[in-house]
Scaffold this active site. Structure first.
Site, PDB file in Angstrom:
ATOM      1  N   GLU A  53      36.592   9.701  64.654  1.00  0.00           N
ATOM      2  CA  GLU A  53      34.901   9.533  64.257  1.00  0.00           C
ATOM      3  C   GLU A  53      34.455  10.970  63.946  1.00  0.00           C
ATOM      4  OE1 GLU A  53      33.061   7.175  67.000  1.00  0.00           O
ATOM      5  OE2 GLU A  53      34.500   5.473  66.679  1.00  0.00           O
ATOM      6  N   PRO A  54      33.294  10.954  63.197  1.00  0.00           N
ATOM      7  CA  PRO A  54      32.764  12.232  63.112  1.00  0.00           C
ATOM      8  C   PRO A  54      32.454  12.935  64.558  1.00  0.00           C
ATOM      9  CG  PRO A  54      31.865  10.766  61.693  1.00  0.00           C
ATOM     10  CD  PRO A  54      32.795   9.914  62.557  1.00  0.00           C
ATOM     11  N   SER A  93      39.565  14.923  69.365  1.00  0.00           N
ATOM     12  CA  SER A  93      40.292  15.209  70.700  1.00  0.00           C
ATOM     13  C   SER A  93      39.894  14.323  71.503  1.00  0.00           C
ATOM     14  CB  SER A  93      40.177  16.681  70.938  1.00  0.00           C
ATOM     15  OG  SER A  93      40.777  17.294  69.908  1.00  0.00           O
ATOM     16  N   TYR A 102      44.369   2.215  76.341  1.00  0.00           N
ATOM     17  CA  TYR A 102      45.873   2.175  76.479  1.00  0.00           C
ATOM     18  C   TYR A 102      46.746   2.013  75.428  1.00  0.00           C
ATOM     19  CZ  TYR A 102      43.366   2.752  81.133  1.00  0.00           C
ATOM     20  OH  TYR A 102      42.479   3.132  82.030  1.00  0.00           O
ATOM     21  N   ARG A 121      66.512  38.719  45.358  1.00  0.00           N
ATOM     22  CA  ARG A 121      65.563  39.950  45.492  1.00  0.00           C
ATOM     23  C   ARG A 121      66.751  41.138  45.042  1.00  0.00           C
ATOM     24  NH1 ARG A 121      60.595  40.435  48.604  1.00  0.00           N
ATOM     25  NH2 ARG A 121      60.841  42.520  47.684  1.00  0.00           N
ATOM     26  N   ILE A 126      40.857   9.302  58.087  1.00  0.00           N
ATOM     27  CA  ILE A 126      41.862   8.420  58.011  1.00  0.00           C
ATOM     28  C   ILE A 126      42.745   8.182  57.095  1.00  0.00           C
ATOM     29  CG2 ILE A 126      42.109   5.745  58.278  1.00  0.00           C
ATOM     30  CD1 ILE A 126      40.397   7.425  60.699  1.00  0.00           C
ATOM     31  N   THR A 127      43.891   8.562  57.262  1.00  0.00           N
ATOM     32  CA  THR A 127      45.362   8.589  56.593  1.00  0.00           C
ATOM     33  C   THR A 127      45.617   7.218  55.801  1.00  0.00           C
ATOM     34  OG1 THR A 127      46.114  10.633  57.501  1.00  0.00           O
ATOM     35  CG2 THR A 127      47.653   9.205  55.714  1.00  0.00           C
ATOM     36  N   GLU A 176      54.444   9.114  67.832  1.00  0.00           N
ATOM     37  CA  GLU A 176      53.789   9.788  66.938  1.00  0.00           C
ATOM     38  C   GLU A 176      53.952  11.333  66.802  1.00  0.00           C
ATOM     39  OE1 GLU A 176      49.666   9.260  66.651  1.00  0.00           O
ATOM     40  OE2 GLU A 176      49.455  10.615  65.056  1.00  0.00           O
ATOM     41  N   GLU A 206      45.742  22.923  71.341  1.00  0.00           N
ATOM     42  CA  GLU A 206      44.793  23.188  72.548  1.00  0.00           C
ATOM     43  C   GLU A 206      45.018  21.788  73.576  1.00  0.00           C
ATOM     44  OE1 GLU A 206      43.553  23.552  69.546  1.00  0.00           O
ATOM     45  OE2 GLU A 206      43.270  25.898  69.390  1.00  0.00           O
TER      46      GLU A 206
HETATM   47  C1  LIG Z   1      44.840  15.338  56.957  1.00  0.00           C
HETATM   48  C2  LIG Z   1      44.329  14.698  58.315  1.00  0.00           C
HETATM   49  C3  LIG Z   1      44.918  13.420  58.562  1.00  0.00           C
HETATM   50  C4  LIG Z   1      44.342  12.627  59.594  1.00  0.00           C
HETATM   51  N1  LIG Z   1      44.758  11.607  59.723  1.00  0.00           N
HETATM   52  C5  LIG Z   1      44.169  10.656  60.824  1.00  0.00           C
HETATM   53  C6  LIG Z   1      44.415   9.076  60.780  1.00  0.00           C
HETATM   54  O1  LIG Z   1      45.036   8.636  60.048  1.00  0.00           O
HETATM   55  N2  LIG Z   1      43.763   8.571  61.828  1.00  0.00           N
HETATM   56  C7  LIG Z   1      42.777   9.138  62.692  1.00  0.00           C
HETATM   57  O2  LIG Z   1      42.571   8.326  63.511  1.00  0.00           O
HETATM   58  N3  LIG Z   1      42.968  10.256  62.513  1.00  0.00           N
HETATM   59  C8  LIG Z   1      43.531  11.100  61.723  1.00  0.00           C
HETATM   60  N4  LIG Z   1      43.149  12.445  61.648  1.00  0.00           N
HETATM   61  C9  LIG Z   1      42.286  13.248  62.671  1.00  0.00           C
HETATM   62  C10 LIG Z   1      42.950  14.115  63.756  1.00  0.00           C
HETATM   63  O3  LIG Z   1      43.665  13.216  64.742  1.00  0.00           O
HETATM   64  C11 LIG Z   1      41.990  14.892  64.338  1.00  0.00           C
HETATM   65  O4  LIG Z   1      41.475  15.861  63.251  1.00  0.00           O
HETATM   66  C12 LIG Z   1      42.309  15.809  65.539  1.00  0.00           C
HETATM   67  O5  LIG Z   1      42.613  14.821  66.766  1.00  0.00           O
HETATM   68  C13 LIG Z   1      41.463  16.598  66.138  1.00  0.00           C
HETATM   69  O6  LIG Z   1      40.059  16.035  66.182  1.00  0.00           O
HETATM   70  P1  LIG Z   1      38.910  16.915  65.491  1.00  0.00           P
HETATM   71  O7  LIG Z   1      39.304  16.994  63.984  1.00  0.00           O
HETATM   72  O8  LIG Z   1      37.690  15.765  65.584  1.00  0.00           O
HETATM   73  O9  LIG Z   1      38.560  18.141  66.231  1.00  0.00           O
HETATM   74  P2  LIG Z   1      37.992  18.459  67.776  1.00  0.00           P
HETATM   75  O10 LIG Z   1      38.389  17.468  68.534  1.00  0.00           O
HETATM   76  O11 LIG Z   1      36.419  18.515  67.353  1.00  0.00           O
HETATM   77  O12 LIG Z   1      38.412  19.775  67.786  1.00  0.00           O
HETATM   78  C14 LIG Z   1      38.115  20.929  67.275  1.00  0.00           C
HETATM   79  C15 LIG Z   1      38.634  22.149  67.871  1.00  0.00           C
HETATM   80  O13 LIG Z   1      38.274  22.134  69.428  1.00  0.00           O
HETATM   81  C16 LIG Z   1      39.404  22.086  70.129  1.00  0.00           C
HETATM   82  N5  LIG Z   1      39.183  21.345  71.249  1.00  0.00           N
HETATM   83  C17 LIG Z   1      38.927  20.185  71.324  1.00  0.00           C
HETATM   84  N6  LIG Z   1      38.468  19.674  72.505  1.00  0.00           N
HETATM   85  C18 LIG Z   1      38.990  20.723  73.481  1.00  0.00           C
HETATM   86  C19 LIG Z   1      39.268  20.738  74.769  1.00  0.00           C
HETATM   87  N7  LIG Z   1      39.229  19.747  75.755  1.00  0.00           N
HETATM   88  N8  LIG Z   1      40.027  21.920  75.492  1.00  0.00           N
HETATM   89  C20 LIG Z   1      40.244  22.890  74.274  1.00  0.00           C
HETATM   90  N9  LIG Z   1      40.027  22.872  73.294  1.00  0.00           N
HETATM   91  C21 LIG Z   1      39.637  21.607  72.550  1.00  0.00           C
HETATM   92  C22 LIG Z   1      40.686  21.662  69.459  1.00  0.00           C
HETATM   93  O14 LIG Z   1      41.744  21.707  69.939  1.00  0.00           O
HETATM   94  C23 LIG Z   1      40.301  22.272  68.022  1.00  0.00           C
HETATM   95  O15 LIG Z   1      40.706  23.434  67.843  1.00  0.00           O
HETATM   96  C24 LIG Z   1      43.485  13.223  60.658  1.00  0.00           C
HETATM   97  C25 LIG Z   1      43.226  14.574  60.413  1.00  0.00           C
HETATM   98  C26 LIG Z   1      43.719  15.129  59.459  1.00  0.00           C
HETATM   99  C27 LIG Z   1      42.984  16.875  59.067  1.00  0.00           C
END
Ligand SMILES: Cc1cc2nc3c(=O)[nH]c(=O)nc-3n(C[C@H](O)[C@H](O)[C@H](O)COP(=O)(O)OP(=O)(O)OC[C@H]3O[C@@H](n4cnc5c(N)ncnc54)[C@H](O)[C@@H]3O)c2cc1C
Length: 402
Positions: free
Chosen positions: A152-153, A157, A258, A293, A182-183, A267, A390
């Protein structure tokens, strides 16, 4: 005794030995897995790879790709035969994913993979018989395409902080909220969606609801533009008072956390196998580059040697994790290591190939340059998707008792 995978990479005019383990027995792959791998490779090179550039430019790969895979049973490799699957094992699935990387389009592989490897498994594992008939069976046939909606927005993580809310109403739930990244989000016929059902949310208050195309109040808010994986449709989804009937609840109410965690290991391991496939492809490209080359050949040879090392290190950890996982063991530590090292290595390999390109590379054929360009962009997702580097380090630290 196991056999080495088909460890050659047919890129351009040359076929090169693309792994340091090419001559060593490599369990858990058997001769049957190798034969299957060869069949998949042939298909991917003839049916998918020629379309990669077109799909990349369109920001969308044809539905026909799902249909062609379905016709061979490859959308259901590990699913039971009674649902239309092949009843194969995890090793077969891993070989498939490695070969799929040869399509040279991370987005295409991701879209096919999201349907097969993250959207359908929760239905297979936790769905009731009618739910399997409704989504798994047509999913394996390629007639209904799925997506997994967790992020979600404000919750990436930290899965426990999901806020999309499902309020209990007569006969089902009323869902409000949003998902992002969401892919398959645009094309999906059904989205296995993580929602907050309990007051407190988190570990004790999340559930999985299957939300379907056409439900009132459910919409694709936006198709996202991305650095890589451009051929896949990645979307923001919006839910406004969407009524979801109770029969669309997957598994037990409030136990969704869970269920979400249950498929994460597979995955992540599959992502490692995908990265191995990409690195084999890139090693083949790098060897070609060195061959062409005229100057600076020693440095180029050293760069290729580093690429082979990164591939071999990734293979070792990943196959080690696969052996444990495939035998039903607890492979969290090994899978986490494999995911970390393979995604980082694949990105570094792509980067080093960019570095290898000579100034005159602009005169080369466009297809090859486009593949190198795509690989550099596509591999950047590895250290983010399926759990960031991370988060992987955090899990690994805990596994080490820290
Ligand atoms: C192209 C693409 C396809 C995707 N497809 C799917 C999908 O099909 N379904 C779905 O549900 N999701 C999907 N995702 C989402 C993906 O799983 C998330 O982008 C990923 O889990 C990271 O979450 P976030 O982008 O909100 O970043 P955040 O969680 O906000 O993280 C931002 C940064 O902060 C760091 N950080 C966050 N928490 C911590 C912590 N506790 N300690 C240290 N560092 C931390 C992270 O490592 C990262 O560097 C997709 C993402 C992309 C880019």
């Amino acid at each position: 005794m196991g056999h080495a995978p088909q460890a050659t990479t047919p890129v351009g005019s040359r076929t090169v030995s693309a792994t340091a383990t090419a001559t060593a027995p490599l369990p858990p792959f058997t001769p049957e897995h190798d034969a299957f791998r060869a069949e998949v490779r042939e298909f991917v090179l003839t049916e998918l790879r020629p379309r990669a550039a077109e799909w990349e430019a369109a920001g969308w790969f044809d539905h026909e790709a799902f249909e062609k895979l379905a016709a061979r049973g490859w959308l259901g490799i590990k699913f039971p035969v009674e649902y239309g699957g092949l009843g194969g094992d995890y090793v077969m699935d891993a070989a498939f994913v490695e070969e799929l990387a040869n399509c040279g389009s991370g987005g295409t592989a991701a879209g096919l993979g999201a349907h097969v490897s993250i959207a359908m498994p929760p239905i297979w594992k936790f769905g009731t018989e009618p739910q399997k008939q409704r989504w798994l069976v047509p999913g394996i046939r390629g007639e209904k395409i799925g997506a997994l909606g967790i992020t979600e927005p404000g919750a990436g993580s930290d899965v426990a902080s999901i806020r999309t809310n499902a309020q209990r109403v007569d006969g089902g739930y009323l869902v409000n909220g949003a998902k992002t990244f969401i892919t398959n989000g645009v094309r999906a016929d059904f989205v296995v969606t993580a929602v907050k059902t309990g007051e407190q949310g988190g570990h004790q208050g999340l559930s999985f609801l299957v939300i379907e195309k056409g439900m009132e109040g459910y919409s694709v808010a936006k198709k996202l533009e991305k650095l890589g994986w451009r051929a896949s449709d990645t979307a923001e989804l919006a839910f406004e008072d969407v009524f979801v009937p109770a029969e669309n609840l997957l598994g037990e109410e409030d136990r969704g956390f869970y269920l979400i965690m249950a498929n994460f290991q597979w995955e992540r391991l599959l992502m490692a196998h995908g990265a191995i496939g990409s690195m084999r492809l890139m090693l083949g490209q790098a060897v070609e580059l060195v061959g062409e080359r005229t100057g600076f050949r020693q440095a180029a040879r050293h760069a290729v040697a580093e690429i082979a090392l990164k591939l071999a290190a990734s293979e070792s950890l990943t196959y080690h994790a696969l052996r444990i996982f495939g035998a039903g063991g607890d492979a969290i530590r090994e899978v986490t290591m494999a995911k970390l090292v393979s995604q980082r290595n694949a990105y570094e390999v792509a980067e080093s190939i960019l570095q290898l390109l000579p100034g005159g590379a602009g005169e080369w054929d466009e297809r090859r340059l486009a593949e190198i360009d795509r690989a550099a962009r596509d591999t950047r997702l590895g250290p983010i998707g399926g759990g960031t580097d991370e988060i992987m380090r955090e899990i690994l630290g805990k596994q080490l008792g820290l």
